[in-house]
Design a protein around this motif. Structure first.
Motif, PDB file in Angstrom:
ATOM      1  N   ILE A  48       0.843  -1.204   0.000  1.00  0.00           N
ATOM      2  CA  ILE A  48       0.000   0.000   0.000  1.00  0.00           C
ATOM      3  C   ILE A  48       0.880   1.258   0.000  1.00  0.00           C
ATOM      4  O   ILE A  48       0.674   2.186  -0.778  1.00  0.00           O
ATOM      5  N   LEU A  49       1.898   1.249   0.885  1.00  0.00           N
ATOM      6  CA  LEU A  49       2.771   2.423   0.985  1.00  0.00           C
ATOM      7  C   LEU A  49       3.443   2.719  -0.362  1.00  0.00           C
ATOM      8  O   LEU A  49       3.448   3.861  -0.840  1.00  0.00           O
ATOM      9  N   LEU A  50       3.988   1.674  -0.975  1.00  0.00           N
ATOM     10  CA  LEU A  50       4.685   1.890  -2.237  1.00  0.00           C
ATOM     11  C   LEU A  50       3.713   2.257  -3.353  1.00  0.00           C
ATOM     12  O   LEU A  50       4.028   3.075  -4.226  1.00  0.00           O
ATOM     13  N   ALA A  51       2.532   1.649  -3.323  1.00  0.00           N
ATOM     14  CA  ALA A  51       1.567   1.914  -4.396  1.00  0.00           C
ATOM     15  C   ALA A  51       1.108   3.371  -4.367  1.00  0.00           C
ATOM     16  O   ALA A  51       0.865   3.972  -5.419  1.00  0.00           O
ATOM     17  N   ILE A  52       0.998   3.940  -3.176  1.00  0.00           N
ATOM     18  CA  ILE A  52       0.601   5.353  -3.098  1.00  0.00           C
ATOM     19  C   ILE A  52       1.659   6.225  -3.773  1.00  0.00           C
ATOM     20  O   ILE A  52       1.347   7.119  -4.569  1.00  0.00           O
ATOM     21  N   GLY A  53       2.938   5.937  -3.458  1.00  0.00           N
ATOM     22  CA  GLY A  53       4.004   6.716  -4.087  1.00  0.00           C
ATOM     23  C   GLY A  53       4.022   6.528  -5.601  1.00  0.00           C
ATOM     24  O   GLY A  53       4.122   7.485  -6.368  1.00  0.00           O
ATOM     25  N   GLN A  54       3.885   5.269  -6.015  1.00  0.00           N
ATOM     26  CA  GLN A  54       3.897   4.967  -7.450  1.00  0.00           C
ATOM     27  C   GLN A  54       2.725   5.663  -8.152  1.00  0.00           C
ATOM     28  O   GLN A  54       2.861   6.148  -9.268  1.00  0.00           O
ATOM     29  N   MET A  55       1.574   5.724  -7.460  1.00  0.00           N
ATOM     30  CA  MET A  55       0.408   6.355  -8.066  1.00  0.00           C
ATOM     31  C   MET A  55       0.702   7.811  -8.420  1.00  0.00           C
ATOM     32  O   MET A  55       0.372   8.281  -9.510  1.00  0.00           O
ATOM     33  N   ILE A  56       1.357   8.507  -7.496  1.00  0.00           N
ATOM     34  CA  ILE A  56       1.646   9.922  -7.758  1.00  0.00           C
ATOM     35  C   ILE A  56       2.564  10.045  -8.974  1.00  0.00           C
ATOM     36  O   ILE A  56       2.374  10.892  -9.843  1.00  0.00           O
ATOM     37  N   VAL A  57       3.558   9.155  -9.040  1.00  0.00           N
ATOM     38  CA  VAL A  57       4.481   9.185 -10.177  1.00  0.00           C
ATOM     39  C   VAL A  57       3.736   8.901 -11.487  1.00  0.00           C
ATOM     40  O   VAL A  57       3.906   9.611 -12.479  1.00  0.00           O
ATOM     41  N   ILE A  58       2.888   7.887 -11.467  1.00  0.00           N
ATOM     42  CA  ILE A  58       2.170   7.514 -12.696  1.00  0.00           C
ATOM     43  C   ILE A  58       1.195   8.620 -13.100  1.00  0.00           C
ATOM     44  O   ILE A  58       1.011   8.886 -14.287  1.00  0.00           O
ATOM     45  N   LEU A  59       0.600   9.285 -12.122  1.00  0.00           N
ATOM     46  CA  LEU A  59      -0.307  10.397 -12.423  1.00  0.00           C
ATOM     47  C   LEU A  59       0.376  11.441 -13.291  1.00  0.00           C
ATOM     48  O   LEU A  59      -0.249  12.042 -14.156  1.00  0.00           O
ATOM     49  N   THR A  60       1.685  11.657 -13.044  1.00  0.00           N
ATOM     50  CA  THR A  60       2.404  12.691 -13.798  1.00  0.00           C
ATOM     51  C   THR A  60       3.004  12.139 -15.089  1.00  0.00           C
ATOM     52  O   THR A  60       3.939  12.716 -15.626  1.00  0.00           O
ATOM     53  N   LYS A  61       2.495  11.011 -15.567  1.00  0.00           N
ATOM     54  CA  LYS A  61       2.954  10.429 -16.840  1.00  0.00           C
ATOM     55  C   LYS A  61       4.336   9.806 -16.735  1.00  0.00           C
ATOM     56  O   LYS A  61       5.030   9.690 -17.733  1.00  0.00           O
ATOM     57  N   CYS A  62       4.762   9.421 -15.519  1.00  0.00           N
ATOM     58  CA  CYS A  62       6.075   8.786 -15.383  1.00  0.00           C
ATOM     59  C   CYS A  62       5.866   7.380 -14.828  1.00  0.00           C
ATOM     60  O   CYS A  62       4.737   6.943 -14.644  1.00  0.00           O
ATOM     61  N   ILE A  63       6.974   6.679 -14.586  1.00  0.00           N
ATOM     62  CA  ILE A  63       6.893   5.387 -13.900  1.00  0.00           C
ATOM     63  C   ILE A  63       8.166   5.248 -13.079  1.00  0.00           C
ATOM     64  O   ILE A  63       9.216   5.756 -13.467  1.00  0.00           O
ATOM     65  N   ASP A  64       8.065   4.636 -11.909  1.00  0.00           N
ATOM     66  CA  ASP A  64       9.231   4.473 -11.039  1.00  0.00           C
ATOM     67  C   ASP A  64       9.477   2.988 -10.821  1.00  0.00           C
ATOM     68  O   ASP A  64       8.813   2.352 -10.008  1.00  0.00           O
ATOM     69  N   LEU A  65      10.434   2.433 -11.601  1.00  0.00           N
ATOM     70  CA  LEU A  65      10.741   1.012 -11.469  1.00  0.00           C
ATOM     71  C   LEU A  65      11.797   0.777 -10.398  1.00  0.00           C
ATOM     72  O   LEU A  65      12.179  -0.349 -10.133  1.00  0.00           O
TER      73      LEU A  65
END
Lengths: 327, 510, 328
Positions: A48-65
């Protein structure tokens, strides 16, 4: 307010999780006992913690692998600090973890913002680099349970109101980021940047800087999770949480966050993570080999992205008067 | 002509009033282009200044400079006579400058209310965004401009005209002293335009300065108090609108006397090539049907967003119509993709050249031969010599100007890019050519060449469909005109029935 | 209108001049430098058999990289290639258990690859889903199926002559894999640079809308490219399985990242539209030489990944930093 929190997409996912739990409960009622549900939630908290962070990144058209590698590196560093200075208070350890994670996230952010390198390339690169650094600093050795101090290991397990701290961290993050995403300038900027970068520029929103902060937040959450992970499992080595970045992206996709940016919510990310968490915890209960888990989450990603795409299909311009609001 | 000799600082020119906002000898250069060359402009409280110029005169660059999107390379922006720098769009907003941009720069996935207040949202406790206030004020502003839109709706659910009203509401949500309107009426119906005029009058009465950019002279004479003319990035003239005539303004705009001359054509038409019946789409158009003969030029007129391009793209196989039939030379054909359309002899020159027409990162010859590779290659293997031969033939025919055939199309001017797109299609030897706003963004000299060329194509027996929003072009070129309104055919007019009034009447629905 | 004939030359710069200033030339210089450095650093480097062994570091990955290059140029990506290897290898293992001979195994491997690629292709082109998400999903799905089938078991019951593809030599130190790699390099270079199909790939990658509006069958070409990528993963699976002689579900784990790194290092724009096969070939050698050289110096594999990761970011970052520095 409730309506804004639960748009139809999230309601659908909530329904899917309820149906899933119902089916399991038919044969294994013990699975839906409050204590077991709490333990499922606790087990899913890192996701959950990581998914929240990833969501913000994906919202801005990016991805954090690089989130899982960030988690592993931060976890190793705090574990080694704990071994070297067992007396250091846990609060300080948490602060160090968040700070280090934030810094690693900023590295991604700067490369994306200032050098304009595609995020997938940046985070593929930093992912391997972070893992390599873990090997360099640890010399490939494990930090084991007996080397860690009791306080270091106790924190995520400490219970408040019957729930362990790990769960509380996830709950706190959900609350904080729900507010951040819906009621702060940065949160709304993330939606704007992903939804229409061109228009965002016209509105005075700096696209690159918003992406930088998204990576930074993702890094901060990964750092926090790094400490929680290592202390909960009481072990740190190069490969912890290997491949976990894909689970995180999967949770986001299942949670209805559009990979094209601009669409998604904290609630969606949480539900996506919980969906995967329920499946993972239910498999052994319903006597399916854990080897099925990978294929099931893969299928879930594909089904979810197909459903989302159907819902978000570009409608083109609405010109016929009769068509307006009809859809 | 030296720019400095002509340009002067309006701020120093004196007048009845002091300008709230002025540009003093502003220069802005992009790689290869001097977009603004020492231009000056003054806006006065309670007055509407019309900024007039052809495409490429520098109008949008001025708008972007005034709103902090671009920073000038030289010259001053004067707010109340004080030189100011707008580093960001927020700086400009804080100085009380707001703009309704030409392209709707809005967010489909956000609510109407948020679209209006994004970037300057009211804050409540702890500095958090106050949604209740936002929705209440958005509703107030919307009803103030006579728009019946629920501020809680997502923007994507609105039609084009309503989106435009949201853009206007957004501009008004800032307590502005200067309002910039960049072609605000392009997508509006007659009734909505009248309401906009009333709004402008209201803003004037409140003492706001308005910069009004428009191509329509009737509009300019209806609401402007002053004018400023730019040409090729240079300041040409300014003054009171009462002191000039339309002809004067056109002359200043173009730099010479221009009576737009269209080629004379004898309408010798051949057999019928295209027969369209009952074409419909769920949200974009309904019930489109017509026939087209060899050598005929069929004009499609309508307001921006009347569904003309959408229909053409369905005819070309880009989007899928929900109903309808297309016959080529009397045989029903199935067009499911542009490749099918091209194979059946229908080609489409889109309005958006950079995105849809040309592949700007590839060289000219590759663009020209792209749909004809089947003919220039052998067994699927490229034959560069034949490609160059084909590209040479058609670029010469269109009088293309370029350094070499392996220059990337992105390095060409708008007019020459258009020529590459047309050359690409002529090389496929089509039966029907659809030209969507063929002269938009092209300078007046090249326009005449494009018109001449269209006439030539028709004379050679090609069937031509021309989508245009310019009445003179429609009147000058078409044998027959279909007027579209809100996705439907409003009228089909023969050449002898054409007049500007009938076109406008059918297009606006009055 | 035009009374004066205007002559436009076909070309301004000679192709040779263009080639000399290219990314590929720079990369080749790097490869030569690494080669020289390696031969000074270790006495074991300049040995025909050692060098031949070193080629196994990249041949299988490079085969996938060729197809991946075409896919990335067209603006898509396939992150499931390593999982396709796992599934194809599992399918071959199962077939071998059932008694299939070498030709049958090859057929099974190739067919599995093509089917997996077609599955990706359908999801991307028919349903219009973003390839990065689709292939993250199928990455889990394909390898997941291997885990369901195999669990913690191993398939190692391969016929003896099946070993040729990964262990055989055509001539002296020239392995079958190296020959196959060279052959595929030539085929892919010709397809991408000398055919209509290759031209269409560039057009799609530079501007998918413009390509569609020019009558290119964009969806069909992308679908073919996904199948091709699957096919190459199938071929790589045959070579790798043959070389290892066994199949576990973890086979080829993480290879997708190395393949993408190889492609990007080879000068292919991750956003699509540009890049060449010779670039990928040189990048394959560079990565192989780095891995081999560091291996001779007893540097562990995980540390090499730092070098690979840094290379990946560095090759894109350095030209941009250089441009920024010059613009100051």
């Amino acid at each position: 307010m409730l309506q804004r929190l639960l748009t139809s997409r999230e309601a659908l996912l909530l329904g899917a999780i309820a149906v899933l739990l119902g089916l399991i409960a038919l044969r294994f009622p013990g699975f839906v006992a409050p204590a077991n549900l709490a333990s499922v939630f606790n087990d899913t908290s890192p996701l959950i913690l990581l998914a929240i962070g990833q969501m913000i990144v994906i919202l801005t058209k990016c991805i954090d692998l690089s989130v899982a590698a960030n988690l592993a590196l931060t976890g190793m560093v705090v574990a080694m600090i704990n071994v070297a200075a067992p007396g250091l208070p846990v609060v300080l350890i948490v602060v160090i973890a968040i700070t280090l994670g934030t810094a690693l996230g900023m590295v991604n952010g700067v490369l994306v913002w200032k050098l304009d390198i595609p995020p997938i390339v940046v985070t593929l690169g930093t992912m391997t680099i972070f893992r390599g650094i873990i090997f360099l600093i640890s010399d490939g050795k494990w930090v084991n349970s007996h080397e860690m101090s009791a306080a270091f290991k106790a924190f995520p397990r400490a219970e408040i109101l019957g729930l362990p701290m790990l769960s509380w961290c996830a709950i706190l993050a959900v609350i904080v980021f729900t507010v951040v995403m819906s009621r702060t300038t940065l949160g709304r900027a993330a939606y704007a940047v992903g939804g229409n970068p061109h228009a965002a520029t016209y509105t005075g929103i700096n696209v690159g800087r918003t992406q930088f902060w998204a990576f930074t937040l993702s890094g901060a959450l990964a750092g926090l999770t790094g400490y929680l992970w290592v202390s909960r499992y009481a072990v740190a080595y190069v490969d912890i949480a290997g491949g976990f970045e894909l689970d995180v992206v999967a949770a986001c996709v299942i949670g209805g966050i559009s990979i094209a940016g601009g669409i998604g919510s904290v609630g969606g990310a949480v539900l996506g993570a919980l969906f995967l968490g329920v499946i993972k915890n239910a498999l052994p209960v319903v006597n399916i080999s854990p080897f099925w888990q990978l294929a099931i989450s893969g299928s879930a990603i594909i089904i979810a992205v197909a459903l989302n795409a159907r819902a978000n299909r570009e409608k083109g311009r609405i010109i016929l008067k009769s068509a307006e609001h009809a859809t | 002509m030296s720019s400095n000799a002509v340009a002067r600082s309006p701020a120093l020119a004196g007048g009845t009033d002091n300008p709230v906002l002025a540009l003093d000898r502003i220069t802005k250069t992009f790689p290869g282009v001097k977009a603004l060359d020492g231009v000056s402009l003054a806006l006065y409280p309670g007055e509407v200044t019309a900024l007039i110029g052809e495409n490429g005169a520098g109008k949008s660059t001025v708008v972007k400079t005034l709103t902090g999107i671009y920073q000038p390379d030289g010259g001053d922006i004067l707010v109340d006579g004080v030189a100011t720098r707008f580093a960001t769009p927020q700086d400009a907003a804080r100085a009380g400058i707001t703009a309704i941009h030409q392209e709707t720069v809005l967010f489909d996935e956000l609510s109407v209310a948020e679209n209006i207040f994004l970037g300057h949202a009211p804050r409540g406790a702890f500095g958090l965004i106050d949604w209740q206030t936002i929705e209440r004020r958005a509703a107030e502003i919307l009803s103030g401009i006579g728009a019946e839109i629920d501020p809680r709706h997502k923007l994507r659910d609105l039609g084009i005209a309503n989106k435009h009203l949201v853009a206007i509401a957004r501009a008004l949500s800032i307590d502005a002293r200067v309002v910039i309107m960049d072609e605000p009426t392009a997508a509006l119906s007659h009734k909505e335009i009248q309401e906009l005029y009333e709004l402008v009058d209201k803003l004037k009465a409140q003492g706001k300065a308005i910069l009004f950019i428009s191509h329509k002279f009737d509009e300019i004479f209806r609401i402007a108090d002053r004018y400023t003319v730019f040409r090729d990035g240079q300041f040409i003239s300014d003054g009171k609108i009462a002191d000039v005539s339309e002809a004067d303004l056109v002359k200043m705009m173009v730099g010479r006397d221009v009576a737009q001359i269209f080629p004379t054509r004898d309408n010798e038409m051949g057999r019928e090539v295209l027969d369209v019946a009952g074409m419909s789409h769920p949200t974009e158009f309904a019930d489109i049907g017509f026939t087209l003969k060899q050598g005929e030029i069929l004009g499609f007129y309508g307001l921006v967003g009347a569904g003309r391009s959408e229909f053409m793209q369905a005819l070309f196989g880009i989007t899928k119509p929900s109903a309808g039939q297309v016959k080529i030379d009397g045989t029903a054909v199935e067009i499911r993709s542009p490749a099918d359309a091209v194979a059946n002899g229908i080609v489409y020159v889109p309005e958006d050249r950079g995105k849809q027409g040309a592949i700007t990162a590839l060289p000219i010859f590759q663009n020209v031969t792209l749909p004809s590779l089947g003919r220039t290659s052998r067994n699927g293997f490229l034959q560069l010599a034949e490609e160059f031969a084909l590209a040479r033939e058609y670029t010469r025919r269109l009088d293309l100007r370029a350094a070499s055939l392996d220059t990337n199309v992105g390095n060409l001017s708008g007019g020459n890019q258009q020529k590459v797109v047309i050359a690409k299609w002529l090389a496929t030897k089509p039966k029907v050519i659809i030209l969507d706003e063929p002269t938009k963004g092209i300078d007046i000299g090249s326009k005449a060449a494009v018109h001449e060329f269209m006439a030539e194509l028709a004379a050679e027996g090609l069937a031509v469909i021309m989508v245009s929003s310019e009445i003179p072009e429609i009147l000058g070129m078409s044998d027959r005109v279909i007027v579209m309104r809100e996705g439907r055919m409003a009228a089909e007019l023969n050449r002898e029935d054409l007049s500007p009034e009938t076109l406008v009447r059918h297009a606006a629905g009055i | 209108m035009s009374t004066m004939e205007r002559h436009i030359p076909d070309r301004l710069k000679s192709p040779l001049e263009r080639r000399l200033k290219s990314w590929e030339t720079l990369l080749l210089a790097v490869a030569v430098a690494i080669f020289i450095a390696n031969s000074f650093a270790s006495p074991y480097f300049l040995n025909a058999w050692n060098l031949s062994d070193a080629t196994f570091n990249f041949t299988e990955k490079a085969m996938i990289a060729f197809a991946m290059a075409l896919l990335i140029i067209s603006g898509e990506i396939d992150l499931s290639v390593a999982s396709i290897i796992a599934l194809a290898s599992t399918a071959m293992g199962a077939a071998a258990e059932a008694g299939a001979g070498t030709p049958g195994l090859i057929l099974v491997g190739l067919a599995t690859g093509v089917l997996c690629g077609a599955f990706n292709g359908v999801l991307v082109t028919r349903l219009g889903l973003p390839s990065i998400v689709v292939t993250i999903g199928t990455m889990s799905l394909f390898r997941g199926i291997s885990y369901i089938v195999l669990g913690d078991q191993v398939y190692n019951n391969y016929p003896i002559d099946f070993a040729y593809f990964g262990q055989g030599y055509v001539f002296w130190v020239i392995s079958f894999e190296l020959v196959l790699f060279a052959l595929l390099a030539v085929i892919y270079a010709v397809v991408l640079h000398k055919t209509n199909f290759g031209r269409a790939i560039y057009a799609i990658g530079n501007n998918p809308t413009g390509a569609l509006f020019s009558g290119i069958r964009v969806a069909r070409i992308k679908f073919i490219l996904f199948m091709l990528t699957g096919l190459m993963a199938g071929i790589a699976a045959i070579c790798l399985t043959s070389r290892l002689g066994s199949t576990r579900p973890s086979i080829g784990f993480g290879w997708e990242l190395e393949v993408v790194t190889m492609v990007v290092l080879g000068g292919i724009n991750i956003l699509g539209g540009s890049g060449t096969i010779p670039g990928v070939v040189i990048a394959a050698f560079v990565m192989g030489l780095v891995t081999f050289g560091l291996g001779l110096l007893n540097v562990p594999g995980i540390v090499m990944s730092i070098v690979i990761g840094a290379l990946l970011i560095g090759v894109i970052a350095l030209p941009r930093l250089w441009a920024m520095w010059r613009a100051r």
